[in-house]
Write an enzyme that holds these catalytic residues in place. Structure first.
Site, PDB file in Angstrom:
ATOM      1  N   GLY A 129       0.849  -1.200   0.000  1.00 50.23           N
ATOM      2  CA  GLY A 129       0.000   0.000   0.000  1.00 50.23           C
ATOM      3  C   GLY A 129       0.875   1.237   0.000  1.00 50.23           C
ATOM      4  N   SER A 131       1.297   3.440  -3.361  1.00 50.93           N
ATOM      5  CA  SER A 131       0.787   4.461  -4.288  1.00 50.93           C
ATOM      6  C   SER A 131      -0.600   4.955  -3.891  1.00 50.93           C
ATOM      7  CB  SER A 131       0.684   3.879  -5.705  1.00 50.93           C
ATOM      8  OG  SER A 131       1.896   3.314  -6.105  1.00 50.93           O
ATOM      9  N   GLU A 246      12.775  -4.112  -3.917  1.00 47.85           N
ATOM     10  CA  GLU A 246      11.769  -4.303  -4.979  1.00 47.85           C
ATOM     11  C   GLU A 246      12.403  -4.147  -6.366  1.00 47.85           C
ATOM     12  OE1 GLU A 246       8.372  -1.703  -4.668  1.00 47.85           O
ATOM     13  OE2 GLU A 246       7.269  -2.790  -6.218  1.00 47.85           O
TER      14      GLU A 246
HETATM   15  C1  LIG Z   1       1.134  -3.701 -12.736  1.00 55.12           C
HETATM   16  C2  LIG Z   1       1.319  -2.675 -11.660  1.00 55.12           C
HETATM   17  C3  LIG Z   1       1.344  -3.097 -10.347  1.00 55.12           C
HETATM   18  C4  LIG Z   1       1.495  -2.165  -9.328  1.00 55.12           C
HETATM   19  N1  LIG Z   1       1.445  -2.604  -8.030  1.00 55.12           N
HETATM   20  C5  LIG Z   1       1.507  -1.713  -7.027  1.00 55.12           C
HETATM   21  C6  LIG Z   1       1.358  -2.163  -5.680  1.00 55.12           C
HETATM   22  O1  LIG Z   1       1.192  -3.350  -5.396  1.00 55.12           O
HETATM   23  N2  LIG Z   1       1.370  -1.233  -4.709  1.00 55.12           N
HETATM   24  C7  LIG Z   1       1.574   0.090  -4.965  1.00 55.12           C
HETATM   25  O2  LIG Z   1       1.619   0.867  -4.020  1.00 55.12           O
HETATM   26  N3  LIG Z   1       1.697   0.558  -6.239  1.00 55.12           N
HETATM   27  C8  LIG Z   1       1.657  -0.325  -7.274  1.00 55.12           C
HETATM   28  N4  LIG Z   1       1.769   0.123  -8.575  1.00 55.12           N
HETATM   29  C9  LIG Z   1       1.831   1.558  -8.823  1.00 55.12           C
HETATM   30  C10 LIG Z   1       3.145   2.065  -9.406  1.00 55.12           C
HETATM   31  O3  LIG Z   1       4.154   2.082  -8.423  1.00 55.12           O
HETATM   32  C11 LIG Z   1       2.863   3.454  -9.989  1.00 55.12           C
HETATM   33  O4  LIG Z   1       1.934   3.288 -11.074  1.00 55.12           O
HETATM   34  C12 LIG Z   1       4.120   4.134 -10.495  1.00 55.12           C
HETATM   35  O5  LIG Z   1       4.952   4.463  -9.418  1.00 55.12           O
HETATM   36  C13 LIG Z   1       3.793   5.390 -11.317  1.00 55.12           C
HETATM   37  O6  LIG Z   1       2.934   6.242 -10.630  1.00 55.12           O
HETATM   38  P1  LIG Z   1       1.613   6.807 -11.318  1.00 55.12           P
HETATM   39  O7  LIG Z   1       0.875   5.673 -11.924  1.00 55.12           O
HETATM   40  O8  LIG Z   1       0.903   7.644 -10.317  1.00 55.12           O
HETATM   41  O9  LIG Z   1       2.141   7.717 -12.523  1.00 55.12           O
HETATM   42  P2  LIG Z   1       2.647   9.203 -12.441  1.00 55.12           P
HETATM   43  O10 LIG Z   1       3.583   9.351 -11.285  1.00 55.12           O
HETATM   44  O11 LIG Z   1       1.472  10.114 -12.465  1.00 55.12           O
HETATM   45  O12 LIG Z   1       3.487   9.369 -13.760  1.00 55.12           O
HETATM   46  C14 LIG Z   1       2.877   9.662 -15.027  1.00 55.12           C
HETATM   47  C15 LIG Z   1       4.005   9.851 -16.043  1.00 55.12           C
HETATM   48  O13 LIG Z   1       4.827  10.977 -15.681  1.00 55.12           O
HETATM   49  C16 LIG Z   1       6.196  10.590 -15.608  1.00 55.12           C
HETATM   50  N5  LIG Z   1       6.887  11.316 -14.534  1.00 55.12           N
HETATM   51  C17 LIG Z   1       6.387  11.574 -13.295  1.00 55.12           C
HETATM   52  N6  LIG Z   1       7.317  12.218 -12.546  1.00 55.12           N
HETATM   53  C18 LIG Z   1       8.416  12.358 -13.331  1.00 55.12           C
HETATM   54  C19 LIG Z   1       9.720  12.936 -13.128  1.00 55.12           C
HETATM   55  N7  LIG Z   1      10.060  13.483 -11.956  1.00 55.12           N
HETATM   56  N8  LIG Z   1      10.610  12.875 -14.142  1.00 55.12           N
HETATM   57  C20 LIG Z   1      10.275  12.299 -15.332  1.00 55.12           C
HETATM   58  N9  LIG Z   1       9.057  11.760 -15.589  1.00 55.12           N
HETATM   59  C21 LIG Z   1       8.153  11.776 -14.604  1.00 55.12           C
HETATM   60  C22 LIG Z   1       6.157   9.101 -15.307  1.00 55.12           C
HETATM   61  O14 LIG Z   1       7.355   8.452 -15.699  1.00 55.12           O
HETATM   62  C23 LIG Z   1       4.953   8.649 -16.115  1.00 55.12           C
HETATM   63  O15 LIG Z   1       5.326   8.418 -17.452  1.00 55.12           O
HETATM   64  C24 LIG Z   1       1.645  -0.777  -9.622  1.00 55.12           C
HETATM   65  C25 LIG Z   1       1.630  -0.366 -10.956  1.00 55.12           C
HETATM   66  C26 LIG Z   1       1.467  -1.290 -11.962  1.00 55.12           C
HETATM   67  C27 LIG Z   1       1.446  -0.831 -13.383  1.00 55.12           C
END
Ligand SMILES: Cc1cc2nc3c(=O)[nH]c(=O)nc-3n(C[C@H](O)[C@H](O)[C@H](O)COP(=O)(O)OP(=O)(O)OC[C@H]3O[C@@H](n4cnc5c(N)ncnc54)[C@H](O)[C@@H]3O)c2cc1C
Length: 388
Positions: A129, A131, A246
């Site tokens: 938990g 994100s 991780e």
């Molecule tokens: C299959 C899968 C399983 C997952 N499982 C878990 C889980 O079990 N528990 C959990 O907590 N989370 C989980 N996640 C979440 C995952 O960690 C997040 O999706 C990831 O960290 C990206 O965050 P976001 O989706 O909010 O995208 P955002 O942070 O909103 O990013 C959107 C885009 O902006 C870009 N971006 C953002 N900031 C920057 C920066 N500073 N520099 C350059 N580019 C940037 C990103 O690279 C991306 O392309 C999972 C995700 C997936 C796809």
């Protein structure tokens, strides 16, 4: 660091190979995807068999139910595991790959004694938990609140993308305990019991039509203070330990599985008698990259053994693995051509390639996106100035 395996490692390989050759076919193939409850029973049953045969927690301390072996033997086991086509114990990826290792590095003796043996025997399943809708790449922006009341924290807020939270018993949870502190300084790492009032799990559908992850809502859920890992408001430091496991060591099993995935594609090309020299060169290059990535993974895992926690090199491994995995899966789909649209049920050999392709999209996002890994490689490995 010596990447050669010793005689003891090779003896262990022979022992593991013999066990896997019998145990894998005897346990049978995984159930069709879709029902996570059934998958939990299958995965935890297999985890129990691994444990009983002495193959769970190979490099975990003996006192916590592990076998205390050198990490080289853990790597040997993963090579044999992939070669035997043994099931991926995905249900408790979080427990085995990063919650357990975080407890070994940062937990109290009481937390280790309670949780580690349960992870290894398949008795308990964990989810992550971290994100939130407004905190993904910028994880430290998280807002789920925990307020201390006596010996407990009371948790309110929302998490998202929690993989397999619907079948989890425990959650490695990040909460905000000091809303007035700078964002990295007011976070705490907690172990939350998923089976309690005030925790609601809402599954989400993914590209393959299944529900791998979920939103999790907390409304007055309770966590005893004894379930805190590290000090209150010191959770960002502990989070970085979890993330290094991780990104650095947790993917080792996936990386070696890329080798099997690529060999499957080579077999397809051979079966069709394709003579295209360009295609064969491409396959050769992909194979060399898989092997090189496995060497870097070996380095990462052995470094973690020496220091207790993987180094930032894990970001380079995660980046390499996720992008290479996408290239390999895309090639598989291209070779299938029109057959990819007419897959006939999960037993159709084409189904695996289509599924690998759909799955591959997630790797450059989960555990931190490729852009974030590139930032980390630039700043923490290459020592370049921080981007704006
Ligand atoms: C299959 C899968 C399983 C997952 N499982 C878990 C889980 O079990 N528990 C959990 O907590 N989370 C989980 N996640 C979440 C995952 O960690 C997040 O999706 C990831 O960290 C990206 O965050 P976001 O989706 O909010 O995208 P955002 O942070 O909103 O990013 C959107 C885009 O902006 C870009 N971006 C953002 N900031 C920057 C920066 N500073 N520099 C350059 N580019 C940037 C990103 O690279 C991306 O392309 C999972 C995700 C997936 C796809």
């Amino acid at each position: 660091m010596d990447l050669h395996y010793t005689e003891a490692d090779e003896a262990f390989r022979a022992e593991a190979r013999a066990w896997l050759q019998e145990a894998v076919p005897a346990y049978g193939p995984p159930p069709p995807p879709g029902d996570l409850g059934v998958r939990r029973v299958y995965d935890t049953g297999w985890q129990r068999q691994l444990h009983d045969a002495g193959y769970a927690g190979l490099n975990w301390p003996v006192e916590f139910g592990g076998r205390g072996l050198p990490s080289s033997q853990q790597l040997v086991f993963l090579e044999e595991y992939a070669a035997a086509g043994a099931p991926y114990v995905g249900i408790n990826f979080v427990g085995n790959a990063h919650a357990g290792p975080t407890l070994i590095a940062e937990g109290t003796d009481e937390q280790r004694r309670y949780h580690l043996p349960r992870i290894l025997t398949g008795e308990s399943v964990w989810c992550q938990g971290f994100s939130e809708p407004g905190a993904g790449s910028d994880l430290a922006a998280l807002r789920t609140r925990a307020v201390r009341e006596g010996d407990e924290y009371v948790v309110t807020g929302q998490k998202i993308w929690s993989t397999r939270a619907h079948v989890a018993d425990w959650c490695e949870l990040l909460v905000r305990t000091d809303p007035d502190a700078p964002k990295h300084k007011g976070i705490t790492w907690l172990i939350l019991d998923m089976h309690q009032p005030g925790v609601e799990v809402r599954p989400m559908k993914t590209i393959d039509g299944e529900s791998h992850f979920a939103e999790v809502f907390f409304d007055g859920a309770r966590v005893p203070v004894s379930n805190r890992v590290g000090e209150e408001n010191d959770g960002w430091r502990v989070t970085n330990v979890t993330l290094r496991f991780e990104r650095g060591t947790a993917f080792a099993q996936h990386i070696i599985t890329l080798r099997s995935q690529l060999r499957g594609i080579v077999a397809l090309v051979d079966a069709e008698g394709a003579e295209d020299a360009g295609l064969r060169r491409h396959l050769g290059r992909l194979d060399a990259r898989v092997e090189a990535l496995w060497r870097v993974t070996q380095r990462c895992v052995t470094e973690a053994e020496a220091t207790g926690v993987p180094s930032p090199l894990g970001s380079a491994v995660k980046l390499g693995y996720s992008e290479l995995g996408q290239e390999i899966s895309r090639l598989g789909l291209e070779l299938l051509g029109r057959r990819a649209i007419g897959v006939d049920g999960p037993d159709d050999p084409a189904a695996r390639l289509v599924r690998d392709y759909l799955w591959s999209f997630q790797y450059t996002i989960a555990a931190g996106t490729s852009q974030i890994q590139r930032n980390l490689v630039a700043e923490r490995i290459l020592g370049l100035p921080k981007g704006r």
